[in-house]
Design a protein around this motif. Sequence first.
Motif, mmCIF file in Angstrom:
data_model
loop_
_atom_site.group_PDB
_atom_site.id
_atom_site.type_symbol
_atom_site.label_atom_id
_atom_site.label_comp_id
_atom_site.label_asym_id
_atom_site.label_seq_id
_atom_site.Cartn_x
_atom_site.Cartn_y
_atom_site.Cartn_z
ATOM 1 N N ASP A 114 -52.446 -64.163 -28.255
ATOM 2 C CA ASP A 114 -51.525 -65.045 -28.979
ATOM 3 C C ASP A 114 -51.774 -64.933 -30.475
ATOM 4 O OD1 ASP A 114 -50.261 -66.297 -26.789
ATOM 5 O OD2 ASP A 114 -52.147 -67.333 -26.376
ATOM 6 N N GLN A 127 -46.112 -65.683 -31.115
ATOM 7 C CA GLN A 127 -45.602 -64.382 -30.668
ATOM 8 C C GLN A 127 -46.804 -63.519 -30.317
ATOM 9 O OE1 GLN A 127 -42.710 -62.664 -33.195
ATOM 10 N NE2 GLN A 127 -42.617 -60.735 -32.091
ATOM 11 N N SER A 154 -45.482 -55.917 -33.022
ATOM 12 C CA SER A 154 -45.065 -57.313 -33.138
ATOM 13 C C SER A 154 -43.623 -57.405 -33.603
ATOM 14 C CB SER A 154 -45.966 -58.047 -34.124
ATOM 15 O OG SER A 154 -47.302 -57.873 -33.716
ATOM 16 N N TYR A 187 -40.842 -60.128 -28.257
ATOM 17 C CA TYR A 187 -41.902 -60.823 -27.528
ATOM 18 C C TYR A 187 -42.361 -59.948 -26.368
ATOM 19 C CZ TYR A 187 -41.190 -65.223 -29.997
ATOM 20 O OH TYR A 187 -41.149 -66.193 -30.948
ATOM 21 N N SER A 245 -44.044 -58.955 -23.016
ATOM 22 C CA SER A 245 -44.439 -59.730 -21.823
ATOM 23 C C SER A 245 -45.406 -58.950 -20.943
ATOM 24 C CB SER A 245 -43.201 -60.115 -21.005
ATOM 25 O OG SER A 245 -42.619 -58.964 -20.456
ATOM 26 N N ASN A 252 -35.875 -62.891 -28.176
ATOM 27 C CA ASN A 252 -35.892 -64.359 -28.138
ATOM 28 C C ASN A 252 -34.488 -64.899 -28.360
ATOM 29 O OD1 ASN A 252 -36.661 -66.986 -28.200
ATOM 30 N ND2 ASN A 252 -37.286 -66.927 -30.350
ATOM 31 N N ALA A 276 -39.339 -67.878 -26.855
ATOM 32 C CA ALA A 276 -40.350 -68.423 -27.764
ATOM 33 C C ALA A 276 -40.927 -69.729 -27.214
ATOM 34 C CB ALA A 276 -39.730 -68.659 -29.139
ATOM 35 N N HIS A 323 -43.390 -68.966 -24.487
ATOM 36 C CA HIS A 323 -44.645 -68.449 -25.022
ATOM 37 C C HIS A 323 -45.433 -69.572 -25.688
ATOM 38 C CE1 HIS A 323 -44.678 -64.121 -24.297
ATOM 39 N NE2 HIS A 323 -43.361 -64.191 -24.332
ATOM 40 N N GLU A 324 -44.728 -70.462 -26.354
ATOM 41 C CA GLU A 324 -45.405 -71.579 -27.011
ATOM 42 C C GLU A 324 -46.094 -72.457 -25.967
ATOM 43 O OE1 GLU A 324 -44.427 -75.562 -29.650
ATOM 44 O OE2 GLU A 324 -42.802 -74.161 -29.187
#
Length: 1650
Positions: free
Chosen positions: A621, A626, A658, A662, A664, A680, A686, A689-690
Amino acid sequence: MDSQERSSEEAEGAKERGLVYIWRAGSCSITPERLPGLGGKTVLQAALGTDHGLLLTEGGEVYSFGKLPWRSGPEEFCANSPILENTLLGQHVITVAAGSFHNGAVTEGGVVYMWGNNSSGQCAVANQPYVPEPQPISISDSETSPLLSVRILQLACGEEHTLALSLSREIWAWGSGCQLGLITTTFPVTKPQKVEHLAGRVVLQIACGAYHSLALVQCLPVQEMKPIPERCNHCSQLLITMTDKEDHVIISDSHCCPLGVALADKQPENHAFCSSLENLEGKSVTGSQSEDCKKPLMEDQTLVALESDGASLLSSNDGQEDSGISSPGNILLSDKKEVKEYLISLSDHTLNESLEKNICAESEQPSQGEQIGACIPGPPGTSGSALNSLVASCASAVGVRVAATYEAGALSLKKVMNFYGTPSNEPGPQPGSGSTGPEALKDSREEQVKLESMQGKKSSSLVDIREEESEGGSRRLSLPGLLSQVSPRLLRKVGRAKMRTVALTPTYSGEADALLPSLRTEVWSWGRGKDGQLGHGDVLPRLQPLCVKSLDGKEVIQLSAGGHHSLALTAKSQVYSWGSNIFGQLGHVNSPTTVPRLAKVCGDGVWSTAAGSEYSLFLADEEDFQPGLYYCGQEATTENNLSENNCSKDPVLLLSCSKIGYISNVIAGGDNCLVLVDKNIMGYIASLHELASTERRFYFRLSEIKSQVLRPLLGLDNLGNANTIQLLQEMASRFSKLCYLIGQHGASLSSFLHGVKEARSLAILKHSSLFLDSYTEYCTSITNFLVMGGFTLLAKPAIDFLSKNQELLQKLSEYNEENLQLVEVLNALFFMPFGRLHDYARTLLKLATCFEVASPEYQKLQDSSSCYESLAVHLGRKRKEAEYTLSFWKTFPGKMTDSLRKPDRRLICESSNRGLSLQHAGRFSVNWFILFNDALVHAQFSTHHIFALSTLWVEALSEEAGNVNGLKITTPEEQFVLLSATPQEKTKWLRAISQAVDQALKGTSDLILYGAGGNVPRQEPPISRSAKYTFYKDPRFKDAVYDGRWLSGKPHGRGILKWADGRMYSGTFRTGLEDGYGEYRVPNKALNKDDHYVGYWKEGKMCGHGVYSYASGEVYEGCFQDNMRHGHGLLRSGKLTSSSPSMFIGQWTMDKKSGYGVFDDITRGEKYMGMWQDDLCQGNGVVVTQFGLYYEGAFSTNKMMGTGILLSEDDTVYEGEFSDNWTLSGKGTLTLPNGDYIEGLFSGEWGSGIKITGTYFKPSLYESEKDKPKALRKLGILAVPPDEKWKAVFEECWNQLGCESPGQGDRWKAWDNIAVALTTNRRQHKDSPELLSRSHTQTLESLEFIPQHIGAFTLEKYENIKKYLIKACDTPLHPLGKLVETLVAVYRMTYVGVGANRRLLQEAVREIKSYLKRIFQLVRFLFPDLPEEGSTIPFQPTEIKGRRSFCSGKSDSRSESPEPGYVVTSFGLLLPVLLPRLYPPLFMLYALDNEREEDVYWECVLRLNKQTDMALLSFLGVQVKFWPGTVSILGESRKVSSNTKDACFASAVECLQQISTTFTPADKLKVIQQTFEEISQNVLESLQEDFLWSMDDLFPVFLYVVLRARIRNLGSEVHLIEDLMDPYLQHGEQGIMFTTLKACYYQIQHEKLT
């Protein structure tokens, strides 16, 4: 992916998931390129081989790209853009795997397809170097029969082998090499075989390196330790050694087995040993014996098991399996004594034998990373490990004077015992250690490995002692001899009982483990180990899976295997790496490592890893959630000829990755790296992921709190009293459980991100209850701890620890203010987790905005969000309540605090501001009322009273009564009025108390309706409720516990009451007293049994019908009043085997026999039927004995006294005076059977000589009836008149109908009572329907309709009443039915057994007639328009027509009686109901009475029946014209011949035989009438003309029929009809016919055969 989203973003959105980017490994500045030719398909999964790759798309299709040499023969086929594998079309593949040069795929049905290079059998196909197209392979379990094919979940491919994980979580392997883990030496293996070594374990994930295999296995549940073997299985060295060294004993368990590869124990002597080099080259395994093993162990060596050995102990298994290889996992020391002897034999010093103090090892269970042992003094051998048990035994043997030496300085025993097995990084050789490692390891890298074997100790260790210090010292424990100087401080510390230490093992919830990924995992590895890639601390190959011990408790959740290295990712987002490190691919210092080490990855937390041939990728992370991709490992040489770039040693962030979106998934293989990327859209990805990233960080923080704060706190001494400690323990274990759940959730989110990412499969949505419950439980335990002042108590003992770690605490609790109180910091720290609920709610709301408002996803996310939000608010409220309560306790006077303060008690409000006062209180009294959530406390100066809320009723008093602002409080034993100062105050208190009572009754203080918001509409607490209460002052119930229904302060409804002395009542209550049906037990201390009553109660006393079983064995069944036997009842005493069995049935008054009753003394064989008074026979009575004696007369105080009649079996009669039982005394007459008699004075006992002074008479023999002895004629005169018998039974029935005395009362009230009785009884039986049959239920339903009478009384109405009576008497639930049932019982009691005495016949008949009379009275009371006895119901005109007289064939308008009609009699109405039930005993009496004459009759019948029909007819003088000419035999007509027998008048004979099957005289008379009609019919047929019978003609014919009917007890039948027939029938048609039958009976007796 969600259809909603696809539709909202059109087709654009679909292309934005699962994009494939690929680049060549080896450079830090790379540019990932998008793989062309997929046409926007979403890729779910990818796999890379050395030069090729596979992709799995959303529709389950498989694509290949790269060099595919197997597709078109030898020339290499290179596909730059992916090509579809057509063979797999339509199979719906769910996962793919790629080895170096071969591939595998698994379909939805669990079938495996393999293709590619097959040179080593890795595609499970025999003798075929290449498999060009995907080919299904069969995996079947040979242990099951029939063979079942195994369904597969996951595949992993290496260079020359393939592993598959089945649905039942077992591993199957095929291919070549020791990395298969199979017990075989013949390769290739082309038929998939099960890896037996892990059978029975739950395998979670598999991974294949080039030549090694890894498996992630779920830990076994903690079990009792098995006995531990003493010696190593492989080299027979002792596993644990004790050496006497100067002044102390050294215990070591660091045994290293020099044999790397374990083979099955078939030949115990001939251990196979692989030379590592050969084995690593893949050659055959050589079986040479290790010479070193055989060296004798020298006596003088300090350590028997050598500590700096180059090879590590191979613990072939955990001791859990049954596969012939047993484990060196435990040591067997059966008891203290053995250990002691063993120690003594080793040591020169005698050991102190005092065993008074037991110092025991801290027992450990395998668990998450860190742990605290609970030190519980106990017997040795129970603790979790061999070393522990040994130390414990030694310690207890050595006694109090125990100290431990730890290199230089002495430390506390606990420290040493807890210390971790990883030694420091510079291992110095131990004194006396030799080297027995294999000589083959000469390579420089292997030298280093050899150095490292010390670290390997950790994985080889047999002992499960873990602590989080990764740098420990050498493993030694010493027990000083008696002479060594032990510091007093140390002794004190050791001697102190350590009960306080609390174990902080996470409480795993089984439910959470089933739904979310488990964190209790172990890593097992096998295969080639030349580069240390197995992680066992050596470089030996392993043929079978072996557990990597050093990763135990590290919560590994994902494994990756590269060419020659391995990576393990933990739940805390850390990566452990081991194996080859030539290119720095391990992410730490430039040296290979044979045990797992932490990789140093920057970034926030790694959540995915991939291992390539010589490099590793880490997905971590970044700040903005991201994911960032880190790389370490091989470098491509650049044009500047910089052969090495520094960026390879520590993982480097690949910035260019980056920018593409995103990431995976990351995949590594050969020289290529591949990532799957999501764009995203609308912030959806997002937000996911957050959520995942914050959850992982949150878990890291909770773990830190657990290990850095909670664990040290729990380890402190003086934590206060046992209660506080228990609360702290509870809080710690709930915290631990929550922490574990968050860890699982973090892991589940990581794997969620690898997958399809459907919002609805998020764990916080699907399993929200798990989260809500865990948070609620934790909140309960922490608020309880807070209320008890826990944090304040903690602050004192913890002050040193806390002040040292102030920054740490502030960092963890995110508390930034200056000069904080310690208590506040702790408070903030432990309440910190609740903030996470707001985060959940916020994130779910964010996700919801990505969907259409109408979609189900939106709804679900929205609902869950409000659930979490409302829980957060609710728990916040709970915290405020707890803090309010805590501040109250601080101000409350101290003495009462201790007794009132409870963990779960919360303050609601209190009257310290004098806002509430007690009515009628004294002038100077102080009354303080405190309302808690479970009780209202009334405190005075020094005393206080607690009223539980569950049994508290509150109501506002009306204003006009003068009670301004009054509240009336009712509790079971108190009632008082509280006055408040103002109406507002009154309303406030009323509302507060009502709410609190309502909450206390619902028990809902902890549970809220998630999502319903905080304010649930309040309602009044119910007046009627269930609760438990202990009485404290009620004189009758003092100290009794009541559990059941209440109504306004009084027990009301069903409940159970238990007294302190053991009495118990279970049943219904009414306004505080037992009332209704109930069961009562009273313990009888003397007999050690219970008295037991089941029946009815009234106002706290037994009243009504019941059964009382006494402890003595007596049973009383009958009526009670005021706790006494009163009314009709039956008492059975003793069993038949006991000393004096007897039976009494009759009337009771105030617990005494009084009135008429029957007493059956079974031992003496006597039965008394007569009057009683005060439990004694008093008044007239009858006694019969089993020997045929019959006495009738007066009794006084249980004796025959006064005038009486005594009859013996042979008809000898004495009439006169008696003075005692069977004792004659005074005037009397003795009549002999032949009629002679003696008059005079008699004295003496009957049957044993009697003195007589008197006159002897010999009368002429009597011819006629009237000269018969008077005594026989007047039997029954001295007995109890029949109407005096069983009065209580009838009175009970009248009372049930609501009448004081017979016939006095209101008829409608009586009908109401009947209805009530029926419904209550039915309701009682509803609970147990099996008691009522279906017909019974129907009967009850029909009884609920009362027969109506309007207008004149007709025959139809009479029939209705008759039907009603028959139904009513069919069920004991109806008062009349109950009456009949009781009468039948008493009648049988009287006349069965000894009572079956022929002298009692007339008594029995009279009793029946009395019953009829008295029941008829009842019936007439209920049906008043029923005419009285003997009245006539006129026939309707229709009923008269068609009646034919028997004697003339014509219709006859004249009937027998002058006024035609139906006569109403009690006989006609009630005998059909009563007689069938009384028939057996009654008929028995008739048979006994008529025995003699019936014998004469029967002999005659038998004789006459020998004749043929013709002979008999002529003998009886039947006119020839009446003889039947033909008879029907079996349906055919035959002429009557001289030898025909039993054929004439057969139908009439058959008809008459029915007389024995009927009960009532009326039915028997009908049978006789039918017989006559049958005879008439027969004669008419043969005469062919009408004629009129005359008695002379009829009698012989009827006599013939009677003879042929052969009725055995005809005399009894005749006498029964005579006694009980309706009087009005005697002169009618049936009467004449009956007289004819009677005449036949007497005729047959006197018939002389000539």
